[in-house]
Design a protein around this motif. Sequence first.
Motif, PDB file in Angstrom:
ATOM      1  N   SER A   1       0.868  -1.180  -0.003  1.00 24.34           N
ATOM      2  CA  SER A   1       0.104  -0.050  -0.021  1.00 24.34           C
ATOM      3  C   SER A   1       0.795   1.396   0.091  1.00 24.34           C
ATOM      4  CB  SER A   1      -0.828  -0.087   1.222  1.00 24.34           C
ATOM      5  OG  SER A   1      -1.992  -1.066   1.247  1.00 24.34           O
ATOM      6  N   LEU A   2       1.986   1.286   0.839  1.00 20.70           N
ATOM      7  CA  LEU A   2       2.897   2.483   0.948  1.00 20.70           C
ATOM      8  C   LEU A   2       3.344   2.609  -0.486  1.00 20.70           C
ATOM      9  CD1 LEU A   2       4.294   1.958   4.304  1.00 20.70           C
ATOM     10  CD2 LEU A   2       2.901   3.891   3.557  1.00 20.70           C
TER      11      LEU A   2
ATOM     12  N   THR B   1       9.210  12.126   5.580  1.00 21.35           N
ATOM     13  CA  THR B   1       7.698  12.271   5.523  1.00 21.35           C
ATOM     14  C   THR B   1       7.431  13.371   6.620  1.00 21.35           C
ATOM     15  OG1 THR B   1       5.349  11.660   5.600  1.00 21.35           O
ATOM     16  CG2 THR B   1       6.633  10.800   7.271  1.00 21.35           C
TER      17      THR B   1
ATOM     18  N   ALA C   1       1.063   3.850  -2.923  1.00 19.14           N
ATOM     19  CA  ALA C   1       1.100   5.628  -2.749  1.00 19.14           C
ATOM     20  C   ALA C   1       2.024   6.387  -2.848  1.00 19.14           C
ATOM     21  CB  ALA C   1       0.593   5.747  -1.271  1.00 19.14           C
TER      22      ALA C   1
END
Length: 325
Positions: free
Chosen positions: A41-42, A67, A45
């Motif tokens: 998922s990361l 981040t 993204a």
Amino acid sequence: MRASRLVSLLLMLQTRDRMTAEELAEALEVSVRTIYRDVESLSAAGVPIYGEAGHEGGYRLVGGYRTRLTGLSEDEAEALFLTGLPAAAAQLGLAGATSSARLKLSAALPETLRARADRIAGRFYFDVPPWYDDTEREPCLAALADATWNQRVVRLRYLRWAKPHEVTRTVEPYGLVLKAGNWYLVGRHRSQFKSYRVSRVIQAEVGQKTFEREEFDLAEYWQASLENFDRRRLTTRAVLRLTPEGVLRLPQVLEPVAVEAARASAVGPDPEGWTEVSIPVESPEASVLELIRLGADAEVKEPEELRQAMIRELQRMTERYQERK
């Protein structure tokens, strides 16, 4: 819940060079299969995360990826401003750096979270030392903190209880611990780790020689050290009879380890309302001054040596007051 876990996973990879799926799963308390899905998922993204196979493999972030703190919840943003101890930072010579870091952290937060964090900081204050206990003078603390951070060997002149009272030690400083308002240096001397009360350091000469720091868990060592200290110090068991008031007053008089033992061993109350407990104590001389604070709400039954020491102290007190008549 999943969004919070993804942020936690990302921050872990930012603070570690690499982590295996098993390490991530253990830290986040999920299955390895869940970690695989989270990593996918990361990556989808746009987070530059990749895995390496083999014995030295694991997940890592591509060159220096960072981040912003946009994944903080309201509660987490507030908690960040409850973690600081301004007085402790000042003692370590880090007051300016701490203030600057708080300003930068506050500026990085969204406006809504910044307002909540500022409100928390204005309503809670940490005063670590116990009541009626003057802060100890620790002139060598800043030098020891610098040596600890830079892994420099320190030559200490130290004042201890045993004879000879003043000794010289060459120490590799591994950490500093703040306990009940007092600082302690944890260092290695002749291959053994020991704790030194910083207020008893007369002089600290920080040299240019550095040392190779071995793997060491400061929190784990400190907890084990406290437990070992209690085992060596509290070598005698005492049996007490307590009134209901005496039971309630125990936490005000005794150390937590003794209170816990009293609760675990309590028998009663009997028909007269007395409860019998067994607690660990030091020598009779040291225990008398502590137990006498319970007054008539406690009676020492065993050992006989401690009982007689209590009687002698009470007789001395009675004679002292009778002299004044």
